[in-house]
Design a protein around this motif. Sequence first.
Motif, short mmCIF file in Angstrom:
data_model
loop_
_atom_site.label_atom_id
_atom_site.label_comp_id
_atom_site.label_asym_id
_atom_site.label_seq_id
_atom_site.Cartn_x
_atom_site.Cartn_y
_atom_site.Cartn_z
N SER A 112 20.23 -5.28 -33.13
CA SER A 112 18.99 -4.51 -33.21
C SER A 112 17.78 -5.42 -33.33
N GLY A 113 16.74 -5.12 -32.56
CA GLY A 113 15.46 -5.83 -32.67
C GLY A 113 15.39 -7.11 -31.88
N VAL A 114 16.51 -7.56 -31.31
CA VAL A 114 16.51 -8.82 -30.56
C VAL A 114 15.87 -8.60 -29.19
N ILE A 115 14.91 -9.44 -28.86
CA ILE A 115 14.18 -9.33 -27.60
C ILE A 115 14.75 -10.28 -26.56
N ASP A 116 15.07 -11.51 -26.99
CA ASP A 116 15.56 -12.50 -26.03
C ASP A 116 16.22 -13.64 -26.79
N VAL A 117 17.02 -14.41 -26.08
CA VAL A 117 17.59 -15.66 -26.59
C VAL A 117 17.33 -16.72 -25.54
N VAL A 118 16.68 -17.81 -25.95
CA VAL A 118 16.34 -18.88 -25.00
C VAL A 118 16.70 -20.22 -25.62
N SER A 119 16.69 -21.25 -24.80
CA SER A 119 16.87 -22.60 -25.32
C SER A 119 15.59 -23.39 -25.09
N ILE A 120 15.34 -24.33 -25.96
CA ILE A 120 14.18 -25.21 -25.82
C ILE A 120 14.65 -26.66 -25.99
N GLY A 121 13.80 -27.57 -25.59
CA GLY A 121 14.12 -28.99 -25.74
C GLY A 121 13.69 -29.81 -24.56
N GLU A 122 13.53 -29.16 -23.38
CA GLU A 122 13.19 -29.92 -22.19
C GLU A 122 11.83 -30.60 -22.33
N LYS A 123 10.84 -29.86 -22.81
CA LYS A 123 9.50 -30.41 -22.92
C LYS A 123 9.42 -31.48 -24.01
N VAL A 124 10.20 -31.32 -25.07
CA VAL A 124 10.21 -32.33 -26.13
C VAL A 124 10.79 -33.63 -25.61
N ARG A 125 11.84 -33.54 -24.79
CA ARG A 125 12.42 -34.76 -24.23
C ARG A 125 11.39 -35.49 -23.38
N GLY A 126 10.59 -34.75 -22.66
CA GLY A 126 9.53 -35.37 -21.88
C GLY A 126 8.52 -36.06 -22.77
N LEU A 127 8.21 -35.43 -23.90
CA LEU A 127 7.26 -36.01 -24.86
C LEU A 127 7.83 -37.30 -25.44
N LEU A 128 9.12 -37.29 -25.78
CA LEU A 128 9.75 -38.48 -26.35
C LEU A 128 9.80 -39.61 -25.33
N ALA A 129 10.02 -39.26 -24.08
CA ALA A 129 10.06 -40.28 -23.05
C ALA A 129 8.69 -40.94 -22.89
N GLU A 130 7.64 -40.13 -23.07
CA GLU A 130 6.28 -40.66 -22.93
C GLU A 130 5.90 -41.52 -24.12
N ASP A 131 6.33 -41.11 -25.30
CA ASP A 131 5.98 -41.86 -26.51
C ASP A 131 7.15 -41.83 -27.48
N PRO A 132 8.05 -42.81 -27.41
CA PRO A 132 9.27 -42.81 -28.24
C PRO A 132 9.00 -42.87 -29.73
N SER A 133 7.76 -43.20 -30.15
CA SER A 133 7.47 -43.29 -31.58
C SER A 133 7.61 -41.95 -32.27
N PHE A 134 7.61 -40.85 -31.50
CA PHE A 134 7.77 -39.54 -32.10
C PHE A 134 9.24 -39.22 -32.38
N GLY A 135 10.13 -40.09 -31.93
CA GLY A 135 11.55 -39.78 -31.96
C GLY A 135 12.12 -39.52 -33.33
N SER A 136 11.62 -40.21 -34.36
CA SER A 136 12.19 -40.03 -35.69
C SER A 136 11.74 -38.74 -36.34
#
Length: 744
Positions: free
Chosen positions: A254-278
Amino acid sequence: MSTNKPNALSRRAFIRNSSIAGGGMVIGFNLFQACKPKVIAEPAIDLASLDYNDFNAFIKIADNGAVTIFSPNPEIGQGVKTSMPMIIAEELDVAWKDVCVEQGILDTENYQRQVAGGSQSIRFGWDALRQTGAKAKHMLVSAAAARWGVNPSECSVSEGVITNAAGETLGYGDVVNEAALLEVPEEVPLKEPSEYKIMGKDASNVDINKIVTGKPLFGLDYKTDGMVYAAVLRPPAFGKKLVSYDDSEARAMSGVIDVVSIGEKVRGLLAEDPSFGSKISSSDKVVVIAESTWQAMKAKEAIKAIWEDDSKVESTEEHDKILNDLLDGNKFETMRSDGNVKKAFAEADEILERTYESPFLPHNCMEPMNFFANVTDEKVHLVGPIQTPAWKAGLVSKMLGREEKDIHLEMTRMGGGFGRRLYGDFVIEAAEISDKIRKPVKVVYSREDDMEDGIYRMAIKYRIKAGIKDGKITGYYLKEAAVNSNMYGLIPNFFPAGAIENYQVDAANYESNITTGAWRAPYTNFLAYAEQSFFDELAELMNVDKIQLRLDLLDNVKPEEDERIQYSPERMKEVIKTAVEKSGWGTKSKDVYQGFVNYYCHNTHVAEVADVEIENGEPVVKKITCVVDCGIVVNPMGALNQIEGGVIDGVGHSMYGELQFKDGRPTANNFDGYRLIRMKEAPIVETHFIQNDLSPTGLGEPTLPPAGGAIANAFKAATGNRLYKQPFTKTPELLKVPEKEIIG
């Protein structure tokens, strides 16, 4: 200390392209550049047409005399939403009771350092905030003087009312429209501390009525039309990554609208600046979108996910061995080296060496992590509790590939921060989710989410070694081994730097995939206990007075000859001597055992004395006497709250706080398994301020680090046992008073 300077306004210049509206005017200033030369004045703005979202660095004065002051920095309970406007109101010369305070939004054009961290808000804003109020007052007085045809120097101001030599009066509201046309002066005289009417007087928290009546203030309170809620299924342990998941059961709830996965954009961010990795997990995460927080959290539990090891999965026992090996090894970075410690130790009559240990600690803010995001083609709207709004807006801009001008971030009051909300991984999650589902969404952590996916205080070990020759300390060597410290745990230029001729500070680091970062009073929260316990033990070995040893060392410090020294030996000596006097050091009855500590951090000098009594064969902390030199105290009531909270937090975590890891996962995920100090265990805190006219320094953190050392030294006096590990209750046998002493 405030200084009066000549009036820099040489002419009355008018901004001709502004129109006046009957509803009053807004006078805008750049709070953090107001003291700088050649500041370009903000044009006067018609209140009726003002877009409050576009600019927040201003004092708002209506033609009825009502004054609104916007507080620029994040409010995490440290009181800046009250004290920063108090500084402006003092120089503006209005009645504090008539001031309305509102929270400013993120505005990188008009503000600098919109950060809640390091106890630096008042220190960095002090001069500019005063100039902001003083300039507004100057413009208002000039407008009144022009109407009367007199020299502004003939006018005086009290509580928003301007009076001329003939006794005529005008309120700020009467002249605000004319004042808004005047050019903002470059620099104006400031009040002397003896003239203060608002600063130095108790002021209640400006949000107190809303807090106690449950009005919406915090991130968890924020709601908007069409908003949905998100619960995030994160890796169950550090070092795990998502392989696959089955969401069929969750979708049917009841009440559930959707289930999605995330992480693709964060991996791009980490690739651009690995200092965010920790600080940001690179694993995919599963997100349940629902109509309510409860529905989202319950559906998250129904997801069947498969995880596999992505990297090393660690436990506390491994960390313990690794840190010991680092202390014994030669892989370190030297942070400061004076003289020759090896030679000093070789020539010493006696050497004392001790190792001190501290565990990981979670932040456990009362308000769990949460944030709102609404990503549209027009803008990215972010709302919530964050200590570093500009940093987070920048990260979201990078992740989404959007211009920073498209990021609109509003700060809410925070139910605690303590460093956890510096990092804002939850902000990144909210923005990525909203971008994916294109709905306004709020991410809300459960308490278990908060503790299992935290950014913890790192586990640290300190080894301290001192050499004694002819009754003097001739060598001092401090070495740190830490999990993910990156030299984050050491302050090489604080006391006793400069006090001992041969002095060296080294650090060794172990890189872990467990996320770590700042925890209240970073660098010093554990180091103060280690060093100050060590000094007590040194005094015992040398058979000298503990207080006098510290005073003698401070006599050796010459800041004028060493610009690296950050503390004042004279100010430190004053807090020491005052603490001895106010605590009744050495004069209490034989049933009271005392422990002493002095410390400098976050630009503030502190001394604390703990009073301990024996109950049921164990020492109990009854009282902490705390002496603080933080310069001018803007709001004594707020200052006392910060000091008392810091001391009690320091006592509680040194006594009870501990988080262990087993196979990359915390062994406690809620308060049934994690021990915090309880109300009945909180000592009385008696506070004394050193009165002076020096500029204010930090208060949110400086009283926490000394507390652990004060009670450890008092426990030694009571039990005869030295404590080398936190939490102290981890070695309960050392907290027992010998039976013969109890009988005696």
